[in-house]
Design a protein around this motif. Structure first.
Motif, short mmCIF file in Angstrom:
data_model
loop_
_atom_site.label_atom_id
_atom_site.label_comp_id
_atom_site.label_asym_id
_atom_site.label_seq_id
_atom_site.Cartn_x
_atom_site.Cartn_y
_atom_site.Cartn_z
N GLY A 117 0.88 -1.21 -0.13
CA GLY A 117 0.06 -0.01 -0.18
C GLY A 117 1.06 1.25 0.05
N GLY A 118 0.38 2.01 0.72
CA GLY A 118 -0.42 2.42 1.80
C GLY A 118 -0.15 1.23 2.80
N ALA A 119 -1.16 1.42 3.74
CA ALA A 119 -1.55 0.24 4.85
C ALA A 119 -2.18 -0.98 3.98
CB ALA A 119 -1.72 0.76 6.17
N PRO A 120 -1.51 -1.88 3.62
CA PRO A 120 -2.63 -2.81 2.77
C PRO A 120 -3.84 -3.26 3.55
CG PRO A 120 -0.43 -3.90 3.16
CD PRO A 120 -0.39 -2.35 3.51
N GLU A 121 -3.61 -3.37 4.91
CA GLU A 121 -4.60 -3.97 5.79
C GLU A 121 -5.82 -2.98 5.98
OE1 GLU A 121 -0.40 -4.94 7.35
OE2 GLU A 121 -1.68 -3.06 6.81
N MET A 122 -5.60 -1.76 5.69
CA MET A 122 -6.94 -0.84 5.60
C MET A 122 -7.85 -0.98 4.42
SD MET A 122 -4.99 2.72 7.34
CE MET A 122 -6.33 3.50 7.70
N TYR A 154 -8.05 -2.98 14.05
CA TYR A 154 -7.09 -3.77 13.32
C TYR A 154 -6.40 -4.70 14.39
CZ TYR A 154 -8.11 -0.52 9.62
OH TYR A 154 -8.53 0.35 8.66
N LYS A 155 -6.71 -5.07 15.61
CA LYS A 155 -6.14 -5.78 16.51
C LYS A 155 -6.26 -7.32 16.16
CE LYS A 155 -5.94 -2.29 20.13
NZ LYS A 155 -6.14 -1.80 21.37
N TYR A 156 -7.19 -7.57 15.50
CA TYR A 156 -7.46 -9.05 14.96
C TYR A 156 -6.14 -9.28 14.27
CZ TYR A 156 -8.52 -7.52 10.25
OH TYR A 156 -8.52 -6.82 9.13
N LEU A 157 -5.60 -8.59 13.52
CA LEU A 157 -4.50 -8.90 12.47
C LEU A 157 -3.38 -9.85 12.67
CD1 LEU A 157 -4.28 -5.26 10.75
CD2 LEU A 157 -4.82 -7.47 9.76
N PRO A 158 -2.87 -9.83 14.06
CA PRO A 158 -1.75 -10.86 14.27
C PRO A 158 -2.44 -12.35 14.10
CG PRO A 158 -1.45 -8.89 15.49
CD PRO A 158 -2.72 -8.78 14.82
N GLU A 159 -3.40 -12.68 14.88
CA GLU A 159 -4.21 -13.62 14.65
C GLU A 159 -4.59 -14.28 13.51
OE1 GLU A 159 -6.86 -14.49 17.78
OE2 GLU A 159 -5.08 -14.35 19.48
N PHE A 160 -5.06 -13.38 12.54
CA PHE A 160 -5.46 -13.41 11.36
C PHE A 160 -4.22 -13.89 10.34
CE2 PHE A 160 -6.28 -12.07 6.82
CZ PHE A 160 -7.21 -12.68 6.49
N LEU A 161 -3.25 -13.15 10.58
CA LEU A 161 -1.99 -13.55 9.65
C LEU A 161 -1.42 -14.87 9.89
CD1 LEU A 161 -0.60 -9.75 9.95
CD2 LEU A 161 -1.69 -10.83 7.81
N ALA A 162 -1.38 -15.02 11.20
CA ALA A 162 -0.72 -16.14 11.72
C ALA A 162 -1.58 -17.48 11.14
CB ALA A 162 -0.73 -16.37 13.20
N LYS A 163 -2.83 -17.14 11.22
CA LYS A 163 -3.71 -18.58 10.80
C LYS A 163 -3.50 -18.75 9.40
CE LYS A 163 -8.75 -19.44 10.23
NZ LYS A 163 -9.88 -19.14 10.26
N HIS A 164 -2.94 -17.72 8.54
CA HIS A 164 -2.91 -17.83 7.31
C HIS A 164 -1.70 -18.13 6.80
CE1 HIS A 164 -7.49 -17.85 6.32
NE2 HIS A 164 -7.45 -16.74 7.15
N LEU A 196 5.85 -6.05 17.04
CA LEU A 196 6.72 -7.13 16.97
C LEU A 196 6.34 -8.12 18.07
CD1 LEU A 196 9.87 -5.09 16.02
CD2 LEU A 196 8.29 -6.73 14.54
N LEU A 197 6.34 -7.51 19.22
CA LEU A 197 5.81 -8.39 20.29
C LEU A 197 4.75 -9.31 20.14
CD1 LEU A 197 6.97 -5.86 23.28
CD2 LEU A 197 8.25 -7.94 22.59
N LEU A 198 3.88 -8.65 19.92
CA LEU A 198 2.48 -9.23 19.37
C LEU A 198 2.80 -10.34 18.59
CD1 LEU A 198 -0.03 -6.39 19.00
CD2 LEU A 198 -0.08 -8.07 20.82
N LEU A 199 3.63 -10.10 17.49
CA LEU A 199 3.79 -11.15 16.47
C LEU A 199 4.76 -12.39 16.98
CD1 LEU A 199 4.31 -9.03 13.33
CD2 LEU A 199 2.44 -10.38 13.62
N ASN A 200 5.79 -11.90 17.79
CA ASN A 200 6.43 -12.89 18.32
C ASN A 200 5.82 -13.86 19.20
OD1 ASN A 200 9.62 -11.49 18.97
ND2 ASN A 200 8.94 -12.14 17.01
N GLN A 201 4.76 -13.26 20.03
CA GLN A 201 3.83 -14.02 20.79
C GLN A 201 3.06 -15.01 20.23
OE1 GLN A 201 1.25 -11.33 23.10
NE2 GLN A 201 2.94 -10.20 23.83
N LEU A 202 2.87 -15.08 19.01
CA LEU A 202 2.26 -15.90 18.04
C LEU A 202 3.09 -16.89 17.48
CD1 LEU A 202 -0.63 -13.59 16.49
CD2 LEU A 202 -1.08 -15.68 18.18
N GLY A 203 4.38 -16.61 17.46
CA GLY A 203 5.44 -17.43 16.87
C GLY A 203 5.94 -16.97 15.55
#
Length: 359
Positions: A117-122, A154-164, A196-203
């Protein structure tokens, strides 16, 4: 100029709104080309390609579909070649999104969908694009500014990205707060670390999880990036010691003299000096790995380009296939690449692309 001076100068020039919102001359791609494409400079680049038996520059294949889903962003960074920001309203619509998915479905040789983007997530269809592309078995990249992960809505994003199992390619211009905030705005560093810490927590960034976290460095001032592997180790050491953060790899990317960064260089009187630095550092070994050789860039309105930089200069592909709606793989996979003086940004020093250094 030392790094502290560069950071201070960049901070002074950090914009609050986009060039377009302010009605600046360089919001017009044609006005940028007036600055970037004097005949002698463009001819010099082509001659250097010819002198190294790399002219004409042509695509070899299309293995990556890079889709710029719009210019809307939650940030207004000083170096942004897209001139993205909260005041931009150019956003990819559903029919163009569907056309991109259909191209992926029809052409399995296009193995990667690279969302930017931009911020593609938006973009309201971001989740749909990720879900449909992964369903087709494609590797998906999200070029994330990290701060978006901490925003309401947008706080759903880390788990959504990890799921896929989306690869996150995350911009972090420096491991120091002062330099990052100078380029990206006050508070950007702390929000980025939180992301980054949120992403690390998910692996993400943890070996064996299959969740790839790539960081992206670009210089704060008017210099070429340092050597990628040594900088990667410095990032590893500093982020681990300061926050316990881990990541898989680091890309270094040269600041491209396009749009907002071009405006910045002109305002501080450093454009000619910077361009000369890029030209003097031309590296023929970087040409083979250029992203335009294996990528097609799609704009928010569906137009096709050789790369995201050409897209921002409105230099469409040299092909009869000009739009994602009539995508012709055979024509595009062997097309001649449109070049200009700005191409020195990708061929200087160790080279630069969306996949980091090239040589």
């Amino acid at each position: 100029m030392d790094s502290a001076q560069e950071a201070g100068l960049t901070k002074k020039m950090t914009p609050k709104t986009s060039l377009k919102h302010r009605g600046e001359r360089l919001a017009d791609p044609q006005q940028q080309l007036v600055v970037l494409s004097p005949m002698t400079a463009s001819a010099r680049f082509e001659k250097q390609l010819a002198d190294t038996n790399q002219s004409p520059l042509c695509a070899d294949e299309i293995s990556i579909l890079q889709v710029n889903v719009g210019k809307l962003c939650n940030m207004t960074c000083a170096h942004c070649h897209v001139d993205a920001g909260p005041d931009r309203r150019e956003v990819m619509k559903k029919d163009v999104v569907e056309a991109c998915i259909q191209v992926l479905a029809k052409h399995p040789q296009i193995r990667t969908l690279d969302l930017t983007g931009g911020a593609p997530e938006m973009n309201p269809y971001f989740r749909y694009m990720v879900e449909e592309s992964t369903r087709l078995g494609r590797h998906v990249i999200d070029r994330c500014n990290l701060t978006i992960l901490t925003m309401t809505g947008y706080k759903y994003l880390p788990e959504f990205l990890a799921k896929h199992k989306v690869e996150v390619v995350a911009s972090l211009p420096c491991y120091l707060e002062e330099n990052t905030d100078a380029q990206r705005g006050e508070g950007a560093y702390n929000a980025s670390i939180e992301g980054l810490l949120l992403l690390n927590q998910l692996g993400y960034g943890v070996p064996g999880t299959g969740l790839t976290l790539t960081l992206v460095f670009n210089p704060v001032g008017q210099s070429l990036p340092p050597e990628q592997s040594s900088l990667q180790e410095a990032y590893r050491k500093e982020l681990k010691a300061r926050f316990g953060i881990v990541f898989n790899r680091l890309f270094t990317i040269t600041n491209m003299p396009v749009s907002r960064y071009l405006d910045y260089l002109l305002r501080i009187g450093e454009y000619e000096t910077y361009m000369q630095k890029l030209m003097d550092a031309f590296n023929p070994s970087a040409v083979e790995g250029l992203m335009c050789r294996n990528t097609v860039s799609v704009s928010w309105d569906g137009s096709l380009y050789d790369c995201d930089f050409n897209q921002m200069l409105d230099l469409k592909v040299k092909s009869k296939s000009l739009d994602i709606q009539d995508f012709d793989y055979q024509l595009l996979a062997k097309r001649r690449i449109i070049t200009g003086q700005h191409c020195y940004g990708c061929t200087a020093g160790s080279g630069s692309s969306c996949q980091g250094s090239l040589a």
